[in-house]
Design an enzyme around this catalytic site. Sequence first.
Site, mmCIF file in Angstrom:
data_model
loop_
_atom_site.group_PDB
_atom_site.id
_atom_site.type_symbol
_atom_site.label_atom_id
_atom_site.label_comp_id
_atom_site.label_asym_id
_atom_site.label_seq_id
_atom_site.Cartn_x
_atom_site.Cartn_y
_atom_site.Cartn_z
ATOM 1 N N LYS A 23 52.950 30.395 -81.275
ATOM 2 C CA LYS A 23 53.770 30.272 -82.490
ATOM 3 C C LYS A 23 53.831 31.595 -83.243
ATOM 4 O O LYS A 23 54.903 32.043 -83.648
ATOM 5 C CB LYS A 23 53.182 29.163 -83.381
ATOM 6 C CG LYS A 23 54.079 28.758 -84.531
ATOM 7 C CD LYS A 23 53.494 27.574 -85.295
ATOM 8 C CE LYS A 23 53.584 26.305 -84.514
ATOM 9 N NZ LYS A 23 53.115 25.112 -85.237
ATOM 10 N N ARG A 93 49.463 26.398 -90.345
ATOM 11 C CA ARG A 93 49.649 25.691 -89.070
ATOM 12 C C ARG A 93 48.840 26.354 -87.969
ATOM 13 O O ARG A 93 48.640 27.556 -87.964
ATOM 14 C CB ARG A 93 51.129 25.742 -88.625
ATOM 15 C CG ARG A 93 52.105 25.051 -89.550
ATOM 16 C CD ARG A 93 53.526 25.435 -89.148
ATOM 17 N NE ARG A 93 54.499 25.001 -90.129
ATOM 18 C CZ ARG A 93 55.344 23.990 -89.943
ATOM 19 N NH1 ARG A 93 55.354 23.332 -88.818
ATOM 20 N NH2 ARG A 93 56.199 23.645 -90.877
ATOM 21 N N GLY A 102 51.424 18.537 -81.239
ATOM 22 C CA GLY A 102 50.817 17.373 -81.887
ATOM 23 C C GLY A 102 49.312 17.284 -81.759
ATOM 24 O O GLY A 102 48.706 16.321 -82.207
ATOM 25 N N MET A 104 46.956 19.654 -82.823
ATOM 26 C CA MET A 104 46.153 20.260 -83.887
ATOM 27 C C MET A 104 46.866 20.107 -85.235
ATOM 28 O O MET A 104 47.963 19.546 -85.310
ATOM 29 C CB MET A 104 45.833 21.707 -83.537
ATOM 30 C CG MET A 104 44.887 21.788 -82.365
ATOM 31 S SD MET A 104 44.534 23.459 -81.870
ATOM 32 C CE MET A 104 46.093 24.013 -81.299
ATOM 33 N N ARG A 337 59.778 27.722 -79.410
ATOM 34 C CA ARG A 337 58.876 27.801 -78.243
ATOM 35 C C ARG A 337 59.630 27.257 -77.035
ATOM 36 O O ARG A 337 60.622 26.535 -77.189
ATOM 37 C CB ARG A 337 57.601 26.993 -78.481
ATOM 38 C CG ARG A 337 57.838 25.514 -78.719
ATOM 39 C CD ARG A 337 56.548 24.794 -79.040
ATOM 40 N NE ARG A 337 56.799 23.439 -79.493
ATOM 41 C CZ ARG A 337 55.957 22.719 -80.217
ATOM 42 N NH1 ARG A 337 54.813 23.238 -80.617
ATOM 43 N NH2 ARG A 337 56.240 21.484 -80.571
ATOM 44 N N HIS A 455 37.297 5.892 -55.088
ATOM 45 C CA HIS A 455 37.958 5.407 -53.863
ATOM 46 C C HIS A 455 39.364 4.911 -54.181
ATOM 47 O O HIS A 455 40.336 5.278 -53.518
ATOM 48 C CB HIS A 455 37.116 4.271 -53.242
ATOM 49 C CG HIS A 455 37.754 3.649 -52.040
ATOM 50 N ND1 HIS A 455 38.562 2.540 -52.129
ATOM 51 C CD2 HIS A 455 37.755 4.027 -50.757
ATOM 52 C CE1 HIS A 455 39.006 2.248 -50.921
ATOM 53 N NE2 HIS A 455 38.526 3.121 -50.062
ATOM 54 N N SER A 764 38.073 23.127 -41.458
ATOM 55 C CA SER A 764 38.826 22.464 -42.527
ATOM 56 C C SER A 764 37.826 22.142 -43.620
ATOM 57 O O SER A 764 36.815 21.487 -43.361
ATOM 58 C CB SER A 764 39.471 21.185 -41.994
ATOM 59 O OG SER A 764 40.138 20.533 -43.053
ATOM 60 N N CYS A 831 41.305 20.066 -46.784
ATOM 61 C CA CYS A 831 41.900 18.729 -46.699
ATOM 62 C C CYS A 831 41.303 17.748 -47.699
ATOM 63 O O CYS A 831 41.558 16.559 -47.627
ATOM 64 C CB CYS A 831 41.765 18.179 -45.284
ATOM 65 S SG CYS A 831 40.045 17.976 -44.779
ATOM 66 N N TYR A 851 46.394 26.909 -44.573
ATOM 67 C CA TYR A 851 47.140 25.736 -45.044
ATOM 68 C C TYR A 851 46.309 24.930 -46.041
ATOM 69 O O TYR A 851 45.083 25.074 -46.118
ATOM 70 C CB TYR A 851 47.543 24.836 -43.863
ATOM 71 C CG TYR A 851 46.385 24.122 -43.193
ATOM 72 C CD1 TYR A 851 45.920 22.898 -43.673
ATOM 73 C CD2 TYR A 851 45.740 24.672 -42.081
ATOM 74 C CE1 TYR A 851 44.849 22.252 -43.073
ATOM 75 C CE2 TYR A 851 44.671 24.041 -41.475
ATOM 76 C CZ TYR A 851 44.224 22.816 -41.983
ATOM 77 O OH TYR A 851 43.153 22.181 -41.404
#
Length: 876
Positions: A23, A93, A102, A104, A337, A455, A764, A831, A851
């Site tokens: 800000k 502010r 919203g 603070m 913003r 799980h 992996s 993975c 990957y």
Amino acid sequence: MSKKYVYLFSEGNRDMRELLGGKGANLAEMTKAGMPVPQGFTISTEACTQYYNDGRQINDEIMGQIYEYIGKMEEIVGKKFGDVSNPLLVSVRSGARASMPGMMDTILNLGLNDEAVEGLANLTGNPRFAYDSYRRFVQMFSDVVMEMSKTEFEKIIDEMKEAKGVKMDTELDADDMKALVVKFKALYKEKMGKDFPSDPKEQLIEAVKAVFRSWDNPRANVYRRMNEIPYDWGTAVNVQAMAFGNSGENSGTGVAFTRDPSTGEKKLYGEYLINAQGEDVVAGIRTPFPISHLQEQMPEVYNEFVEIATRLEKHYKDMQDMEFTIENGKLFMLQTRNGKRTAAAALKIAVDLVDEGMIDEKTAVLRVEPKQLDSLLHPQFDTAALKAAEVIGKGLAASPGAACGKIVFTAEEAKEWAERGEKVVLVRLETSPEDIEGMAAAEGILTVRGGMTSHAAVVARGMGTCCVSGCGDIVVDYDAKKFTLGGKEYKEGEFISLDGSTGNIYGAAIATVEASISGDFRRFMEWADKYRQLQVFCNADNPHDAQQGSDFGSEGIGLCRTEHMFFEASRIKAMREMIVADNTADREKALEKILPYQQGDFEGIYEVMGERPVTIRYLDPPLHEFLPTKEEDIAEIANELGITVEKLHNVIDSLHEFNPMMGHRGCRLAVAYPEIAVMQTKAVINAALNVNKKLGLHIVPHIMIPLVGEVKELKFVKDVVVKTADELIAAAGADMKYEVGTMIEIPRAALTADEIAKEAEFFSFGTNDLTQMTFGFSRDDAGKFLDYYYENKVYESDPFAHIDQNGVGKLVEMAAKLGRATRPELGLGICGEHGGDPTSVEFCHKVGLDYVSCSPFRVPIARLAAAQAAIKNPRA
């Protein structure tokens, strides 16, 4: 030389975001551009950090600079703090460097006291406005700074409106406002035991402290944890001269976006209120007008606002969210913003800005939050129906999407009901691997226990099923087939709805609509794929999941968990026969029954994936997970298996482990019972041979041995695999290659990766278990104490949600380097659940993995995160 902690708006710019907060930096930038910004100063984020370092005190040096800058501000504005004839009033502010809407606190009209309010009334000729501003200030200061309850003040206002016979605050006159101030101050004295502070400088320092404190309030802490905003960033404080939207019918306040934040459409979108202050718009007490209506009421102001909004969007090259105030027909810009937006709007705006020539493709790819894509890939509630529905409870938003169905309490019922065409929501205390079929059949899953990586959460995300986990307020009564929440009972067969994106639970059926993927989405993902360097695979245990991942752009399967294939009713009996067998011959006989099922599943997966890599993990969980726990089930299964109840009890007792997570599982099963590895190798190799022959392909199976911690145990199991595989390939007269690798999930494996790489052709990283083992706590139980760790700033985020780069990450990096030192062509991937987490994907890119693999529904998220990582940190 003393450090500078305070900056006039005219001293900053947009590049000082870390110091001035978002800000403050934007207010400075708008000031520099000559826009109508009420002037003031920003107290830096470093002052906030210092405040916490000094035991939540503002030290003398910072205090001195604040007083000095009050003097500078008085000169610029031409008004004085506490002055009777022309008082300076300010807003205070917060403004962190990452936008936290919203979260603070804000205080308006600071600087008023019994003398200054008279000066304001005389100056403006509007006593009602002056006293309205004063009563608002007393209320806000009491609430935000002194933490008194807002509702007690609202009660006083309601009593006065009732006595006067009016409905709106705006219908109260100047005398009413004066009376409110008196009553508010009396309430303050009663609650605080002292008079309301009249010195504006004391008011300001207390307000600044309150904003600093609000950085550590519960809602800000939760927001930061969700959005990975570090605690040590701190917040800046902006002290700005007031512009009064509540000074009459020629004044007002509003919020507007340069494009529609819901759809991304290129049109001014917003609303405003006449004769009001900022919090009135946000609080929803009065219904605001659409911004277009301002063109009729104040055409000159509207035209000026449109011109500024257009300039701001061009300047920041992004959709802007702006706050403005009109004081007596004059427009003031209070902030701008980059606006928060839905996923659909984010995609449209990014694509449109490229087409408009405002940004390039790389910038567009960086503009969309990867996590946002989740909401585009799952069914959604109808917006209007959702607004009308009542929230009955809230859990963790564990797996996104919208689910609506009838309550059932067991996996068996979920499956049965679904088979007869009913839509169901499975409600459990917690789920276990045995619930897998019921979970697959349910529209949604609701659990009382368990966190974001329980799980239920992990499996639901993998399936793309909506899940709300860990709603501890629910009391489940399985016997009576009902649960209680918020004092109300919900019985089996009654409808509930779950929103997996918010964690909200609704006590009724809400209509859902299928998610649609637009052309913007496809085009945007093509840009992402153009720039990323990491490959993205999916975790899939069956052909359906493989197809789902493939549809979302998966380039292979990084994890196929074979145990999930054993839980189906038709297969679990053979699995149990294998477990209760007390000799190798009987075990092999039972495994022969499982072999065709397992092979058929692999063939289905290979047919979907073709020659793309498929990594199949051998049996991992401890055997007790396949056996019953309830007495009636034990009797039934003993009968099915043709053994005594006593014998089955003995088997169950013998498999009992004090810590099964570190017990007889993974490669340890294959060391004890090599026949399991033999059967699984037959299934993998025969499936690949059959599909290669059928479709004329050259599939190279990737066989992954789990839970290795010592190179010799990997060699033992690998020798069994190689002997079996080579015999099958030779018997088929084929020339098929295959790879044997391991899952690195035990710290010792990472520490000895150079030795393990002598036997493994790929690694992996199973980061779920690696995280458990490194931290030494169970992911299913950590939820019980992690909240205390967040509260006390021991941890800032859940280590199961994002890779802990300081510990677990070091092990990953070390294992990658050691492994490749031994075997330069070693394949490296991840993975665990972290494979779909954007922060973790960025880390995987940086440490040179090949990957990441994640659940099918997270593939687009990982593709985008990988592209962003490559754009920010291109590999050589």
